[in-house]
Design an enzyme around this catalytic site. Structure first.
Site, PDB file in Angstrom:
ATOM      1  N   PRO A   1      -0.577 -18.581 -12.892  1.00 24.95           N
ATOM      2  CA  PRO A   1       0.525 -19.378 -12.303  1.00 24.95           C
ATOM      3  C   PRO A   1       0.079 -20.446 -11.300  1.00 24.95           C
ATOM      4  O   PRO A   1       0.366 -20.344 -10.105  1.00 24.95           O
ATOM      5  CB  PRO A   1       1.380 -18.303 -11.626  1.00 24.95           C
ATOM      6  CG  PRO A   1       0.402 -17.229 -11.258  1.00 24.95           C
ATOM      7  CD  PRO A   1      -0.665 -17.237 -12.311  1.00 24.95           C
ATOM      8  N   CYS A   2      -0.541 -21.498 -11.789  1.00 21.58           N
ATOM      9  CA  CYS A   2      -0.910 -22.591 -10.888  1.00 21.58           C
ATOM     10  C   CYS A   2       0.333 -23.336 -10.422  1.00 21.58           C
ATOM     11  O   CYS A   2       0.271 -24.098  -9.453  1.00 21.58           O
ATOM     12  CB  CYS A   2      -1.901 -23.540 -11.561  1.00 21.58           C
ATOM     13  SG  CYS A   2      -1.301 -24.247 -13.091  1.00 21.58           S
TER      14      CYS A   2
END
Lengths: 231, 175
Positions: free
Chosen positions: A200-201
């Site tokens: 989850p950047c």
């Protein structure tokens, strides 16, 4: 089937794999090989090749021949391309990255033995569907980080530790991975994340809470953050 | 090759299927030859030189796979005194698309092989001759004769079809 001799039998296989120049006899009565007549007269029923491709993908999987399997998936952030090696999910790509280009890169960096073989990606596709439906908060699939190295990979390994619905700044992430000065490098690691959404950047923001950048476009980043706030 | 193998399937899957069907008729044998061709190609793919003419290479592999299957079929055939009736053995005419393959199946073997390798597969006469035997000139003739016969049937079918349509229109002008 004489599998091993099929391509290696030197008595049958021309050593020169390139096509020789067209022989002069051809010129006089060269058939219309532009394809129009072939497609019209030697027609194939719709789906004939697709059915065979499905079977090919299954056999290739059973025989461990496909180094990279891929499929596409529709999502609220547009079509996604999912690719996996036998080790795990290796790439998630957005349509704006251009899937053909993504596959070319996978061929060069991992292996050109690439096949559309959806079965290998069933689990992750199902988990993504749950995630987009708001019923899944974390992914539980093996990941293959083969496309990143060094500090970038360190950052990408860290990102799943940012909990669903939460965000951190690039600066905070830099501190967490033990290199507080490397704020810019954290930004690069996020921008080159080969596994967006799953890693989850999108949960990393600028210190002023600005969105920063996103491989899938800022609209996609907003969609994901809104989804996680709502669930 | 450093390009995705999948592209080769997309680009040449149809050509390879036509070659397999011309040699073996439409049906499970042609499907098997197609599958074996692409499985072998998938295995060999990374070692293939980048300047390879992929279509020609696949056609050669498909030709060999189809011949393997023809031989296996001959080996497993049970000799009998009476010829069994097998009007649908090669290419069942399920619909119009398959119809042409039934026509191809009725051509003499040499014409079918010449059509498969040269006309559908695009190999030059000289190379097709090396694969299926005979002289390049005889391959040229066999392919031309076969295609002529097929064109005749195809156009006769089309003519019959449009005659039927015209007839229907005449009978039922409102239709």
């Amino acid at each position: 089937m004489r599998e091993s001799t099929a391509l290696g039998d030197s008595t049958e296989t021309p050593t020169d794999t390139r096509t020789e120049a067209t022989d002069p006899h051809d010129a006089a009565d060269r058939f219309d090989r532009t394809g129009a007549e072939i497609q019209q007269v030697f027609s194939l029923e719709p789906g004939a090749v697709d059915d065979l491709r499905t079977r090919l993908a299954q056999t290739a999987e059973a025989r461990d021949l496909a180094d990279v399997a891929y499929r596409t998936l529709d999502s609220p952030v547009g079509p996604l391309l999912l690719a996996a090696t036998p080790l795990g999910l290796v790439r998630v790509a957005f349509a704006r990255e251009d899937f053909d280009t993504v596959l070319q890169t996978l061929a060069k960096k991992i292996s050109p033995r690439i096949l559309e073989a959806p079965d290998r990606l069933d689990t992750v596709a199902a988990q993504l569907a749950e995630y987009f439906a708001g019923t899944r908060r974390a992914f539980d699939v093996p990941l293959d980080y083969a496309l990143s190295t060094g500090f970038r990979q360190t950052v990408q390994h860290y990102l799943p530790h940012i909990a669903y619905g939460h965000t951190q700044t690039y600066k905070e992430v830099a501190a967490h991975v033990g290199n507080p000065a490397a704020v810019r490098a954290v930004g690069t690691a996020c921008a080159t994340n080969p596994l967006p959404v799953v890693v989850p950047c999108h949960r990393v923001l600028r210190t002023d809470r600005g969105l920063g950048g996103y491989l899938g476009g800022l609209e996609a980043k907003t969609t994901l953050l809104t989804l996680e706030q709502a669930a | 090759m450093r390009t995705p193998f999948d592209e080769a399937v997309t680009r040449h899957g149809g050509t390879v299927l036509r070659v397999c069907r011309a040699v073996l008729g439409a049906g499970p044998d042609a499907d098997d030859a197609w599958s074996e061709t692409f499985l072998a190609a998938l295995q060999a793919w990374p070692d293939l030189p980048a300047d390879t003419n992929v279509e020609a290479w696949l056609v050669r592999v498909a030709g060999r796979k189809a011949i393997d299957i023809t031989r296996a079929r001959a080996r497993h055939a049970i000799p009998t005194d009476a010829l069994p009736e097998r009007p649908t053995a090669l290419g069942v005419a399920r619909d119009d698309e398959v119809h042409v393959w039934a026509q191809v199946a009725r051509l003499p073997e040499r014409q079918r092989l010449a059509i498969a390798h040269h006309y559908l597969g695009g190999l030059p006469h000289t190379e097709a001759a090396r694969i299926i035997g005979g002289t390049p000139e005889s391959v040229r003739r066999a392919a031309a004769d076969g295609i002529r016969a097929l064109r005749r049937t195809h156009h006769a079918d089309e003519a019959a079809q449009s005659a039927r349509t015209a007839h229907t229109r005449k009978e039922h002008p409102d239709a």
